[in-house]
Every structure is written in C-alpha cells, then in structure tokens.
Design an enzyme around this catalytic site. Structure first.
Site, mmCIF file in Angstrom:
data_model
loop_
_atom_site.group_PDB
_atom_site.id
_atom_site.type_symbol
_atom_site.label_atom_id
_atom_site.label_comp_id
_atom_site.label_asym_id
_atom_site.label_seq_id
_atom_site.Cartn_x
_atom_site.Cartn_y
_atom_site.Cartn_z
ATOM 1 N N GLY A 1 0.790 -1.220 0.000
ATOM 2 C CA GLY A 1 0.000 0.000 0.000
ATOM 3 C C GLY A 1 0.819 1.263 0.000
ATOM 4 O O GLY A 1 0.334 2.314 0.427
ATOM 5 N N ASP B 1 -8.472 6.283 2.153
ATOM 6 C CA ASP B 1 -7.438 7.038 2.851
ATOM 7 C C ASP B 1 -6.809 8.063 1.918
ATOM 8 O O ASP B 1 -6.922 7.969 0.698
ATOM 9 C CB ASP B 1 -6.350 6.086 3.385
ATOM 10 C CG ASP B 1 -5.771 5.208 2.286
ATOM 11 O OD1 ASP B 1 -6.549 4.697 1.459
ATOM 12 O OD2 ASP B 1 -4.542 5.031 2.236
ATOM 13 N N ASP B 2 -6.140 9.027 2.528
ATOM 14 C CA ASP B 2 -5.372 10.035 1.793
ATOM 15 C C ASP B 2 -6.215 10.764 0.760
ATOM 16 O O ASP B 2 -5.789 10.982 -0.382
ATOM 17 C CB ASP B 2 -4.132 9.398 1.133
ATOM 18 C CG ASP B 2 -3.194 8.785 2.147
ATOM 19 O OD1 ASP B 2 -3.352 9.087 3.347
ATOM 20 O OD2 ASP B 2 -2.309 8.014 1.760
ATOM 21 N N TYR C 1 -7.830 7.347 9.708
ATOM 22 C CA TYR C 1 -7.347 5.986 9.959
ATOM 23 C C TYR C 1 -6.236 5.928 10.997
ATOM 24 O O TYR C 1 -5.696 4.849 11.262
ATOM 25 C CB TYR C 1 -6.823 5.359 8.660
ATOM 26 C CG TYR C 1 -5.742 6.166 7.971
ATOM 27 C CD1 TYR C 1 -4.416 6.097 8.381
ATOM 28 C CD2 TYR C 1 -6.044 7.001 6.901
ATOM 29 C CE1 TYR C 1 -3.427 6.837 7.756
ATOM 30 C CE2 TYR C 1 -5.066 7.741 6.265
ATOM 31 C CZ TYR C 1 -3.763 7.655 6.691
ATOM 32 O OH TYR C 1 -2.779 8.393 6.066
ATOM 33 N N ASP D 1 8.217 4.745 1.954
ATOM 34 C CA ASP D 1 7.925 5.707 0.893
ATOM 35 C C ASP D 1 8.074 7.151 1.351
ATOM 36 O O ASP D 1 8.200 8.063 0.532
ATOM 37 C CB ASP D 1 6.538 5.469 0.296
ATOM 38 C CG ASP D 1 5.411 5.502 1.319
ATOM 39 O OD1 ASP D 1 5.688 5.775 2.511
ATOM 40 O OD2 ASP D 1 4.248 5.267 0.933
#
Length: 895
Positions: free
Chosen positions: A199, A306-307, A361, A421
């Site tokens: 992810g 998310d995001d 989250y 990341d």
C-alpha cells in the site's frame, strides 16, 4: 477448503467484535498451559528456534528418526495438495532418494510420514501428541519420533502450516541417513488474519517480486496479501477503467499463486479521488470492476478511502444529499460501502467480508466522521487502522480496544512498518517492535505495509509474521536474528555480513536507535581504546556488501539494496580511515595524521554520492548508519583539530525538529547544495546557532536560507545575536523578509556563539544552506602571492585545516606569506599543513620573537613541524623560494 479456512477466520474476527475484551492464553480446553509452552526457555527450545514463526508449544522427545532412502507418505483422503507438495519436496531436500504415496506404511524400517486422516491421528496419539481437537482455525499438530512423522491440521491451512514447520525441522542433505530429533509441536495463530498490504507510494513491485512474496508469506504462515499499490493507476486515478488483458492475466496468476500458498488475495480499489458517493453510475463502475476480479478468482475486496479530502465533495449531489463536515463524509462513505456490501458481496456466495480504510485511519479520538461509520456502516465490514499515528511508534491493547469502540467494527491493522515511501533514502531493516503482547487477540488481524524494495522487506516481514502468529513468545531481537539466519541460508559468513548491513539500516520510528551493535562497538572503543576490536567491526561492515553480492542466494535483496550496499562499503572505508587517524593522533604521528585527515573529505563525499533513483527519475542520496558513522568520522577530525590546537569548523545546533536526514550539520559543511531543513515552522524564539569552539573576533556573518523548490522556507523575521557564554546574548542585527543575510560586526566584537533567532512564529519551515562566520581567526594573514579566485589569504590561518589558501601564481623573489596572531603566543612548535605532494624546500619558515625574525627551518612536504625554542611567538613567515609553483597552505598553526 481454502475458502472454509478464511470463513472460519472471519467468523472468529466477527465474534471478537461481540464478546468481552478478554485474552485467551490457549485454545479451548488448554487451560492456558500452552501459553507457557510458547516461552523461549520451554522444553524443545532448540526446535522452537528452528521453526518460524515460533510455535505455541514444542516438546522434545528422547528419540529420533532417520531419513531413509525411500520414504512413504500416507495421506488422508482430503489432505491438502499444497501441504503434500511441501512435505514431499522437503523429504527429498533432506536426502530421500524416492518419496512415494501409499494407503498404508510398508514397515521394515522405512520412514513413513502421515499427513491428515485416520493414519495421522493414530500416529500422533502413539507419539504422545494431542490431535487437532480443540485447536482454532489454522492450528496443527506435528510429531516426529519412533520411525515415523505425523502431521495434521485443523483445516487445510493448518495442514499446510504443519508441512511448513516440518520443512524447517528436516535437514538439507545430499544423501539419505540424516537424523531428525524427536519433536512434538502443537500450534495455532494468535490472530485470524496475518499478512502484508502493498500500500505504499512509489515504484510498485514487479510481477516477479509479487510471486516471490506470496511464496514467502506462505512459508511464514501469513494468510493475507492486500493488493493496493498507490501508483497502480487502475486502483486510483483510473479506478473506473477495466484492466488491459495482460495486466488482468498477471493479477490472475497472483491470485492462483496465493491460493496454492494459502494466502488470501485481497483486491483494494481506491475510488476516493473522484467518486460520487450517491451516484448509481459510480456504484455500477465499482462493482463492475470487482466483477472482473471475481471472474479471475478474487474473493476478498477492500475499498480504501485514505489520503483523500472529505471536506471537498467530488459532486454537488453528495453535498445536497449528505451535507457538509466529517459526519456527512462518514455517512456518504457508509452509504456507498453498504451498497457494495449488499449488492455485490452478499450476492456472491463465497465472498469474504468487505474491508475498508477510513479517511481518519490514524487515531482513536471520537469524531463525527467515526461516529457516522460506527452507527451507519454495515457491522460485518472490517475497518483498517494504522494505530495512533500514521506510523505508530507503539501500539497497545488499550489502543486497539479504543479503536474497536470508536469505529464500532472489528479492526484490521494497517501497520506502516517497514514502509519507506516517506524516507526513500533509507532501508528499514530492523525488526517489528513496540507492539504490546496481547494486541493480536484484540484484532481481526495484522497487515504490514512493506518497503518499496520487496526482497529487502523480508527481514522485517519475517518478524511481523513471528509476532502476529505468536506474540506471547515474540522477542524482537531474537526474531531479527532468525530472519538474518534464514535469509543467509545458514551460511555463517553471509549471516555475519547481513547482520552488519542490517544493523547499519536499523533505525525507524519503531526502532529509534540507529545501528545499535555498531554504536555499541564505537562506544566501547571510546572507553577502552581497543582499536583492533573496533577495526574488526568496521572491516566486517566494509566487506559486507561484497560478501552479500557474492554469496546471498536471494538476488532480489542484492538488487534492491544496490546503492545502500555501495554506500555501506564507502562508509566503512571512511570510518576505518578515521580510526587510523585517531590512532595516529594517539601516537603523536603528525605527518601520518595529516595525511589521513586529508583523505577523509573525499572518502565522505564518495560515501554520500550514492543515490536511489525513484520512479520519477529523482536521484536521492542514500543514508547508512546516519548519526553513527558520520558522527564517528566527524569526531576523528575534531580530535585532530584539538591535537593541533585549532578550533576547526563551527558546530551547528537548533531547537527545531529536523526533517528527514537534513541535519543541522549540513549548514556548516561548506557546501551550498546541502542544507538543514526543519520539520516544522519556527516559533517565536526558535533558533539555529553556531559554536565557534572558542571566543574569537567575529568577521562577516552570513546566513543563506531557502532553496530551490522551497524558496519561501526562511526566517521571515529574526535577529542575529552573539554570546561568549551561550547565556547572555547581544544583538548584532535584525532582518526581515530576506533569505540571504550578511552582517559585518563592529570592529573588536568577540564571541564564541552566534545564532539566528526567530522573532515571530511562521508556518513556513526553515531551510539553512550555510551559516558561517568569516574572519573568525585570531590573527591576520598578509603578503603573497595573491590568492586565487575563490580562495583567500586568511584561509592559511583561519583555525580550520579543511580550508586552504591557494596562490594565483608562482612565487616571486622575496615574496612571503606572514601570519600575525592577535597577541604573542607561548608555543612549543610551528606546524605548517599543506596538500599531499607539496614539494619540500618550497619556503623558509621564520618566526618572530622579541621583535626579531629568526629561521626555524624549511618546509618539508605536506606536514612540517618545527620547534620554536624560547620566547612568545609574535609572527610566522613563509619566505617562498623564487620560482616556486603557486603555493598552497591549509593551515599555519602556532602550538
């Protein structure tokens, strides 16, 4: 049968959402005894260490079995095919020449292996092992002894895991005859779902790497893989579009491989960037995409949200229907997910419960958004949660309980470790850490988000699997050592190299201490001065990359780690040179020390030159044991300065947090391309400061802020100040709205400390490329030849041997370079430092004492040290020999 296993796991997860939050030490009927059996010092500990993840219960028998030339496998009628394949391959790897299947054992001293069915149950009982009754889903029993091996699973997955444990107990041998100690294992997982979520942002894994990962998960009893790479366009930006045939075929191959490894392939579609929650068309697009995945065998689906922004709607219809704010966003998401759940999941028998990632989250704070999900989202949807924080340093039982309460749903953790990341300059090779024992029992499962580098992620993922299966016996360092041994293939030299390399890339939010073993060796050297011992550690680090490139069988790890391997070797060379410098200083070998000191800057530049190239082509310098190796090297250079009696380069400090690796030392390294970068906007009173190491006259103060790409990251309102004691400060100048500040202090100003202090708070962060004080020497330099462009006469005696004077031309008759200290100095010697290869006899060295000049001798190469004799030194003069090539001087030291 694979589907039945997953359904049982999900049923247990659903049950967790409804029963009181109490732990359970063992399976029903165990009386909690097995929890103690899982401790590291239980009987059978050697076998326990051989099996990964650590089993719940291992007991040694007093006998053993031998691998015979022919081995018979007696399989139950419904024995799992994948488990049988693992058993037969493992027996051949153990030296068996022939492995045959039969309905019953032939006897006659031939080894027999019973897999499931009545034969396995009977053999287990005869070997003193309990069967599978009372075990949870995926549990198994395994026994070795009395000329036979028996294994059975609670279900197909349990049998497969029993086969994996047997694989680890069996030796690797080229011929038959190897002995296997008698062992009894009874084992089961701590939480139903255990696995990995791909992810991260950045370069998605290759298809080959994903297949390899699925093999790894199966071997380590992980049963879940979530396909959710952020940069797969068909998951996010193009979520409505069907996959091209070739990409869909690759996903099918992954689904098929996952099934044979008892890993549930979960497809996660992320529509949040453009979805209209109330749109029937978007619902049809989403479920149609799921249908194409269903047709190739996917049975588990997720919708990560998310995001994304949940304050800006993607369509006016959503605002009209749901309103505004977090509660409205939660209601809209619940509406869409419930329709997917009811109109797709419920209508596809065999589909597993839907999973979702909420927009909030990362915490357990009640909010209108969470309340909407808790009250409106279908209760059988699993909610994914990262813990308290996007990257949670710790995760506790209490937090998990709070998460279940505030979301009102079973929780599947999305643990953002070892994902890198956000720090693509690092490998995160330390173990899974900071997760409380008992946590898995509160969860529907645990998934870990790995690094961009798939093979390099295996070290950490091994430890994740270990914790998720048996947290009660988990020890982070022991598990980490087991991961290293496994990846090294049992080869001691490879394991030693891999451990040194992994130690140098250990630090993370979960493991805050960088390079703990290397740091301990350096600390010990600081106490006992045993250079030989530390050199052995540094040599192992320096040589580790070559060993891994030559011997490591997992070539993906070598490929993933290539720039870090290169940088590790280079840092090893630099650190060993620094160690030799320290030893030369101790031996009072000035010439050798200066030679080594001059090598270090280029060695450090080389070590810092290696880069990771991301998917956009950006070149990112990689880090190795930062804060340990670089600090050791800098310390050696500082020790050399102290031995010479010079102050060296100023030391920077700040009260601001640091963004990634942009350390405060970068603002004093003389390189305008590097910089300190704060991790937050300065508050009123925030500062960056310089320690000049001694009180001295101040020259021009230069503060260069901002950088390309973030030109507004500078102090908008501030003052420059100076101090002799670091406590009482005097204003030098104020500045406003300028990224480049240069101030000439009044004549006679002396200080040890200089700082730039913010006078107002600001949102923009702070970048400082260079913070420097010119003319910080305690004296003047005059004469010639004149300095070349980019150089200065004063660099010949500025207290920093790293800087130097370079003449613009050859010396003429009678020319001399003269250093005059601000006050006469009592000294034993004059030292002149020049670049390596500098010619001997290039100048006559004279010293002025008592108002008169006298000759001490001549320059003798790069390092010249001449005794002064009596009298305080009032000046030093280098009288150049006519025709001498353009002179260079790093430092004239009166010491």
């Amino acid at each position: 049968m694979h589907r039945t296993r997953t359904a049982a796991a999900t049923a247990l997860a659903m049950a967790l959402a409804l029963i009181p939050l109490t732990g359970m030490a063992g399976p029903p009927g165990s009386g909690g005894k097995a929890g103690r059996d899982g401790a590291r010092d239980h009987p059978g500990a050697a076998a326990s260490r051989a099996i990964s993840p650590t089993p719940r219960s291992v007991r040694s028998r007093s006998d053993q079995v031998a691998v015979t030339p022919a081995v018979t496998v007696v399989a139950g009628p419904r024995a799992d095919a994948a488990a049988l394949a693992v058993v037969e391959t493992s027996l051949k790897d153990a030296g068996a020449q022939r492995v045959v299947r039969a309905e019953q054992a032939p006897g006659g001293g031939q080894l027999s292996v019973y897999v499931d069915g009545a034969g396995a149950a009977r053999a287990l009982a005869e070997l003193g092992a309990r069967g599978t009754d009372g075990l949870p889903a995926e549990g198994y029993a395994l026994a070795v002894g009395a000329g036979r091996i028996a294994l059975a699973g609670k279900d197909a997955a349990g049998t497969y895991y029993a086969a994996q444990s047997l694989r680890q107990l069996l030796p690797h041998a080229e011929r038959w005859g190897a002995r296997v100690p008698g062992t009894v294992v009874r084992d089961w997982p701590a939480t139903p779902l255990r696995g990995v979520i791909e992810g991260f942002y950045g370069t998605p894994w290759s298809h080959r790497a994903r297949l390899d990962q699925l093999d790894f998960y199966g071997a380590h009893k992980m049963n879940l893989y979530v396909y959710s790479p952020k940069d797969d366009a068909y998951l996010r930006e193009k979520w409505r579009d069907p996959y091209p045939a070739d990409q869909l075929a690759q996903i099918k191959e992954l689904v098929d491989r996952a099934r044979t490894r008892h890993v549930e392939f979960t497809y996660a579609l992320s529509p949040g960037l453009s979805v209209c929650y109330s749109s029937d068309a978007d619902l049809r697009a989403l479920t149609a995409k799921f249908a194409t995945l269903w047709d190739i065998g996917v049975r588990t689906f997720a919708v990560p949200l998310d995001d994304i922004s949940y304050t800006d709607w993607n369509c006016a219809a959503d605002k009209d229907r749901f309103g505004t704010g977090g509660g409205a966003a939660g209601a809209a998401q619940a509406h869409l997910l419930n329709r997917v759940n009811q109109e797709f999941i419920a209508r596809h028998p065999g589909a597993e419960p839907l999973q979702m990632v909420p927009t909030e989250y990362y915490d357990v704070k009640p909010s209108p958004y969470k309340k909407a999900l808790a009250t409106q989202l279908d209760k059988d949807v699993l909610v994914e949660w990262t813990g308290v924080g996007v990257i949670a340093p710790t995760m506790t039982v209490a937090q998990a309980r709070q998460a279940r309460e505030v979301f009102g749903h079973p929780i599947l953790t999305w643990d953002n470790y070892p994902v890198n990341d956000y720090v693509t300059n690092r490998l995160l090779l330390g173990p899974f850490n900071g997760r409380e024992k008992g946590l898995p029992e509160q969860l529907a499962g645990i998934t870990a988000n790995p690094m961009i580098q798939p093979a390099a992620s295996k070290l950490a993922l091994y430890t994740v699997a270990d914790y998720a299966w048996n947290d009660s016996a988990y020890d982070a360092r022991t598990s980490w050592g087991g991961a290293i041994e496994e990846l090294a293939g049992g080869d001691a030299r490879t394991a030693r190299a891999l451990r040194a390399f992994a130690d140098a890339h250990y630090a993370s939010s979960l493991n805050p201490r960088q390079a703990p073993e290397l740091a301990a060796a350096i600390e010990k050297f600081g106490k006992d001065g045993e250079a030989r011992r530390l050199d052995a550690v540094l040599r192992n680090l320096q040589e580790a990359p070559a060993v891994l490139r030559e011997r490591l069988t997992d070539r993906g790890f070598v490929q993933d780690s290539a720039p870090w391997l290169d940088a590790t070797r280079a840092w090893g060379v630099a650190a060993r040179t620094a160690l030799r410098l320290i030893e030369a200083i101790k031996a009072d070998d000035g010439a050798r020390a200066w030679k080594l000191r001059q090598q270090i800057p280029e060695l450090v530049r080389t070590a810092r030159s290696f880069v990771y190239v991301d998917m956009t082509g950006k070149r990112i310098p990689v880090l190795v044991a930062d804060g340990v190796l670089d600090t050791f090297v800098e310390g050696a250079v500082a020790a050399h300065d102290r031995a010479l009696g010079v102050t060296g380069r100023p030391e920077g400090s700040t009260d601001l947090s640091v963004y990634q690796d942009n350390a405060v030392s970068r603002m004093t390294d003389g390189d305008d391309a590097t910089y300190f970068w704060s991790g937050a906007g300065p508050k009123a009173g925030s500062f960056v400061a310089l320690d000049l190491h001694a009180e001295r006259p101040l020259g021009a103060v230069t503060l260069a802020m901002g950088k390309s790409g973030s030109p507004d990251d500078y102090l908008r309102h501030g003052v420059l100040e100076y101090s002799s004691d670091g406590k009482s400060w005097q204003r030098l100048a104020a500045f406003d709205g300028k990224a480049e500040v240069r101030v000439e202090p009044p004549a006679g100003v002396r200080a040890r400390y200089v700082r730039a202090r913010a006078t107002q708070a600001q949102d923009n962060w702070l970048v400082v490329r260079e913070f420097a004080v010119a003319g910080a020497d305690a004296g003047t330099v005059a004469g010639g030849p004149p300095a070349a462009e980019g150089s200065a006469l004063r660099s010949a005696a500025d207290g920093d041997p790293a800087t130097g004077y370079r003449a613009a031309r050859a010396a003429q008759p009678g020319e001399a370079l003269e250093f005059t200290p601000d006050a006469p100095r009592a000294a034993r010697s004059v030292v002149v430092l020049r670049p390596q290869g500098a010619p001997s006899g290039a100048a006559r060295v004279e010293v002025r004492t008592g108002g008169a000049w006298r000759t001490l001798g001549t320059l003798s190469g790069a390092y010249t040290r001449l005794p002064v004799g009596d009298g305080a030194v009032e000046g030093v003069r280098l009288v150049w020999r006519a025709g001498t090539a353009a002179p260079e001087v790093n430092e004239v030291v009166v010491h």
